[in-house]
Each structure stands twice: as structure tokens, then as C-alpha cells.
Design a protein around this motif. Structure first.
Motif, mmCIF file in Angstrom:
data_model
loop_
_atom_site.group_PDB
_atom_site.id
_atom_site.type_symbol
_atom_site.label_atom_id
_atom_site.label_comp_id
_atom_site.label_asym_id
_atom_site.label_seq_id
_atom_site.Cartn_x
_atom_site.Cartn_y
_atom_site.Cartn_z
ATOM 1 N N ASN A 1 0.878 -1.166 0.000
ATOM 2 C CA ASN A 1 0.000 0.000 0.000
ATOM 3 C C ASN A 1 0.918 1.219 0.000
ATOM 4 O O ASN A 1 1.496 1.568 1.034
ATOM 5 C CB ASN A 1 -0.906 -0.026 1.235
ATOM 6 C CG ASN A 1 -1.883 1.142 1.259
ATOM 7 O OD1 ASN A 1 -1.983 1.915 0.310
ATOM 8 N ND2 ASN A 1 -2.610 1.280 2.363
ATOM 9 N N LYS A 2 1.094 1.826 -1.168
ATOM 10 C CA LYS A 2 2.056 2.921 -1.317
ATOM 11 C C LYS A 2 1.499 4.232 -0.754
ATOM 12 O O LYS A 2 0.370 4.602 -1.055
ATOM 13 C CB LYS A 2 2.407 3.117 -2.794
ATOM 14 C CG LYS A 2 3.583 4.086 -3.020
ATOM 15 C CD LYS A 2 3.800 4.385 -4.484
ATOM 16 C CE LYS A 2 2.899 5.494 -4.973
ATOM 17 N NZ LYS A 2 3.209 6.820 -4.385
ATOM 18 N N PRO A 3 2.297 4.947 0.040
ATOM 19 C CA PRO A 3 1.853 6.253 0.535
ATOM 20 C C PRO A 3 2.086 7.340 -0.526
ATOM 21 O O PRO A 3 2.738 7.102 -1.551
ATOM 22 C CB PRO A 3 2.764 6.491 1.746
ATOM 23 C CG PRO A 3 4.037 5.785 1.372
ATOM 24 C CD PRO A 3 3.612 4.561 0.586
ATOM 25 N N ALA A 4 1.559 8.511 -0.265
ATOM 26 C CA ALA A 4 1.837 9.651 -1.133
ATOM 27 C C ALA A 4 3.291 10.072 -0.961
ATOM 28 O O ALA A 4 3.949 9.719 0.021
ATOM 29 C CB ALA A 4 0.905 10.809 -0.792
ATOM 30 N N ASP A 5 3.786 10.802 -1.937
ATOM 31 C CA ASP A 5 5.134 11.373 -1.901
ATOM 32 C C ASP A 5 6.224 10.306 -1.935
ATOM 33 O O ASP A 5 7.321 10.514 -1.432
ATOM 34 C CB ASP A 5 5.309 12.279 -0.675
ATOM 35 C CG ASP A 5 6.473 13.255 -0.841
ATOM 36 O OD1 ASP A 5 6.713 13.686 -1.976
ATOM 37 O OD2 ASP A 5 7.145 13.559 0.160
ATOM 38 N N LEU A 6 5.924 9.157 -2.526
ATOM 39 C CA LEU A 6 6.938 8.110 -2.688
ATOM 40 C C LEU A 6 6.974 7.699 -4.152
ATOM 41 O O LEU A 6 5.981 7.217 -4.702
ATOM 42 C CB LEU A 6 6.627 6.899 -1.805
ATOM 43 C CG LEU A 6 7.615 5.727 -1.889
ATOM 44 C CD1 LEU A 6 9.014 6.160 -1.462
ATOM 45 C CD2 LEU A 6 7.134 4.555 -1.032
ATOM 46 N N VAL A 7 8.128 7.911 -4.793
ATOM 47 C CA VAL A 7 8.311 7.548 -6.194
ATOM 48 C C VAL A 7 8.516 6.043 -6.295
ATOM 49 O O VAL A 7 9.142 5.431 -5.426
ATOM 50 C CB VAL A 7 9.518 8.304 -6.782
ATOM 51 C CG1 VAL A 7 9.813 7.847 -8.207
ATOM 52 C CG2 VAL A 7 9.264 9.806 -6.757
ATOM 53 N N VAL A 8 8.001 5.435 -7.365
ATOM 54 C CA VAL A 8 8.097 3.984 -7.516
ATOM 55 C C VAL A 8 9.463 3.549 -8.033
ATOM 56 O O VAL A 8 10.062 2.616 -7.513
ATOM 57 C CB VAL A 8 6.980 3.463 -8.447
ATOM 58 C CG1 VAL A 8 7.195 1.990 -8.804
ATOM 59 C CG2 VAL A 8 5.619 3.640 -7.771
ATOM 60 N N HIS A 9 9.975 4.242 -9.060
ATOM 61 C CA HIS A 9 11.204 3.805 -9.719
ATOM 62 C C HIS A 9 12.159 4.983 -9.861
ATOM 63 O O HIS A 9 11.728 6.095 -10.180
ATOM 64 C CB HIS A 9 10.864 3.246 -11.110
ATOM 65 C CG HIS A 9 11.971 2.478 -11.765
ATOM 66 N ND1 HIS A 9 13.054 3.093 -12.357
ATOM 67 C CD2 HIS A 9 12.170 1.150 -11.933
ATOM 68 C CE1 HIS A 9 13.863 2.177 -12.856
ATOM 69 N NE2 HIS A 9 13.351 0.993 -12.616
#
Length: 324
Positions: free
Chosen positions: A97-105
Motif C-alpha cells: 500500500n504505497k503512501p503519497a510522496d513516494l516515487v516507484v522507480h
């Protein structure tokens, strides 16, 4: 170290007359155009069983494509102890569950501190999987569910399922303006002709289909439930902007704060302070790539969107003369 991976696909009707390298880039979006060209020139692509080593060769619908890819370990990226909210994990996949303000790659402007760096730390063996097992992405400020493959076979099956539209992804969003009913947006998306960091609806783009329904109506906004049929970059954001209903907080596609008449101070503060697109990947459903079991996960709506919905709901009650 390197490893070989067999990728399979079929030329779709809309790809008739396309260049081989363009078709492969669409079929296998996890790999760059330059890498695909290298594989073509290295006699690693087969079209209906014969070697196809000319990137400019035109393809025909129904042709079977086999790509014998050679993959290098993701050793150029650093493992970093970044916390991950893991919803599910087994030997083959994990769901976060990815939070906001986090880049994937990692990319331009974000060389590290990403989901990929976190995955390399959490599961060191994932270095053997292309893109550290990342099958699909979420924008930096979009929250919610992502599936990651921990092995090459799992990734192969997940990529194939994604291309075949056998992975279901549902999103929650809050859009600007009044939508009275749900619908479907079937509009191709491509790179914006002048603003290269943006995508746009354009005839020369890739096919893109978004289904949406109204979940809750407010005085001047609408909460939506959306389902992706395709997975183009910024798809929901572009399609909703195309309809004239950009997402709250989406600075890139026109979702800047628009204050309804007689808006109370609390609503004004929340709308002006909502600095990300109000978009959350709430549900993910897929067949397990190894066992075949049908699996489904749900991620609760994040606090900022819950607060926004509550205040919009109260604003609608406080201004009954302007309700739908």
C-alpha cells in the motif's frame, strides 16, 4: 550476472502496419525502446517462428511474437531501508500500500529513495528480477495498492496478465464539478506535444479505456469509483481532465483549488491545502501468477481523502439550496 527470459505476445488489430520495435514497446512496456532494439538486432525476436531482426519491419494483426530477452541484475540501484506497508507477501509476490510522496522507480530528479530501493533492501534476491519486480506503477502522489513480483516467472505471468487485462484495478477519486452519472472514457493517450512531462488525449496515442461511476455527490465535487481497462501513464488524471472534471489537487492537469460559492473557512483551507491528486488505488484483484488462485486486496482510503470527503459532505448539508 545476466539471465534469459522468454516473453510472448500477439500483434493486436490496432497495431497493423506498425514498426516492429514500436509494437514490442507496447507489448512489453517494462523495457525501454533502446533495449528492445538491441534484442531485435541480436536476433532475439521471432515473428511467427522466424527471426525478425529489422526494427522497422511492419507487423500484421495476429502475428505471434516471441522475445528471448537477456536481463541484467538491477545492481546499479542501491538497497535502502525505506519502510514498506506490506499488505500481502509470499514466495512469489508481495502487495504494498504505497503512501503519497513516494516515487516507484528511480529516474530524473529521483535517483534513490524509491519503492525500488526499498524492495532491494526488503528482499535482496529481487535484484535478479527486471525492475526489481515492479509490474505496474503509481504516480508519486497517488496512494494505494501495487503488486510486485519476487521471481522472474512470477513477473512474466503478471506482465502477461496485465497486457491481457486480467488484472483488475479500482481507484477512488474526488473530482471537481458535478457528475450526475457514471460512464466510460475511451480516448487514446500519448505524450503532450509541447509539455513533455504531461500526457494528453490524442488520436496518435495508445488506446486507453477508463470506466467510472458516481460514488457520492457533493455540492460542487464528485467522489468517483474508477476501474482501469488499460494502464497508460497518468490515465485517470488525463481522462478526467479531458471530461472537464480534473481531480482535486492535480496541479498538472487543471485540478487547482476552485472554491464553491459560500464555502466555509474549513473547506477553503482543505481545498487550498490539498497539494496532491485525490486518487487512491483502493482494490486490486488478480490470479496468483504461480498457483492460479484468485486473490483480492483492499486498501483503506487515506486520511487526507477521508477528511476532504467529510468536509465536502458537510458543505453540501450546509448549502441545501445548491444540492443536486
Amino acid at each position: 550476472m545476466s539471465q534469459e527470459l522468454e516473453l510472448q505476445g500477439e500483434v493486436a488489430p490496432h497495431q497493423i502496419g506498425q514498426r516492429l520495435d514500436q509494437t514490442l514497446a507496447e507489448l512489453f512496456p517494462d523495457y525501454s525502446r533502446s533495449r528492445i532494439k538491441e534484442w531485435i538486432l541480436a536476433d532475439r525476436v521471432f515473428l511467427d517462428g522466424r527471426i525478425a531482426n529489422k526494427p522497422r519491419e511492419k507487423v500484421l494483426p495476429g502475428q505471434e511474437i516471441v522475445l528471448n530477452a537477456v536481463l541484467e541484475d538491477e545492481v546499479r540501484f542501491e538497497a535502502q531501508p525505506i519502510p514498506l506497508n506490506i499488505v500481502y507477501e509470499d514466495d512469489d509476490i508481495l502487495v504494498i500500500n504505497k503512501p503519497a510522496d513516494l516515487v516507484v522507480h528511480p529516474g530524473a530528479g529521483n535517483p534513490d529513495g524509491t519503492v525500488l530501493n526499498a524492495l532491494l533492501h526488503h528482499c535482496p534476491s529481487i535484484v535478479e528480477v527486471p525492475r526489481a519486480g515492479i509490474v505496474h506503477r503509481l504516480d508519486k502522489d497517488t496512494t494505494g495498492l501495487m503488486v510486485v513480483a519476487k521471481t522472474v516467472p512470477a513477473q512474466t505471468h503478471l506482465v502477461t496478465a496485465l497486457q491481457a487485462r486480467n488484472i483488475t484495478r479500482e481507484y477512488e477519486a474526488i473530482a471537481i464539478g458535478k457528475l450526475t452519472a457514471g460512464g466510460l472514457v475511451d480516448a487514446a493517450i500519448g505524450r503532450h506535444s509541447t509539455h513533455r512531462t504531461q500526457m494528453a488525449v490524442k488520436e496518435t496515442g495508445k488506446p486507453a479505456v477508463t470506466h467510472y461511476r458516481v460514488a457520492e455527490k457533493y455540492r460542487s465535487h464528485t467522489r468517483l469509483r474508477l476501474r482501469l481497462e488499460t494502464g497508460r501513464t497518468h490515465q485517470i488524471r488525463v481522462h478526467m481532465s479531458h471530461l472537464g472534471h480534473p481531480l482535486v489537487g492535480d496541479q498538472l492537469y487543471g485540478g487547482r483549488a476552485r472554491l464553491p460559492k459560500n464555502a466555509g473557512p474549513e473547506l477553503v483551507t482543505v481545498l487550498r491545502g490539498f497539494k496532491r491528486q485525490a486518487l487512491h488505488a483502493a482494490m486490486l484483484e488478480l490470479e496468483h501468477p504461480i498457483t492460479g488462485e484468485l486473490m483480492q486486496w483492499h486498501a483503506p482510503i487515506p486520511d487526507d481523502m477521508v477528511e476532504l470527503a467529510e468536509i465536502l459532505r458537510q458543505d453540501t448539508k450546509d448549502n441545501p439550496e445548491e444540492e443536486y
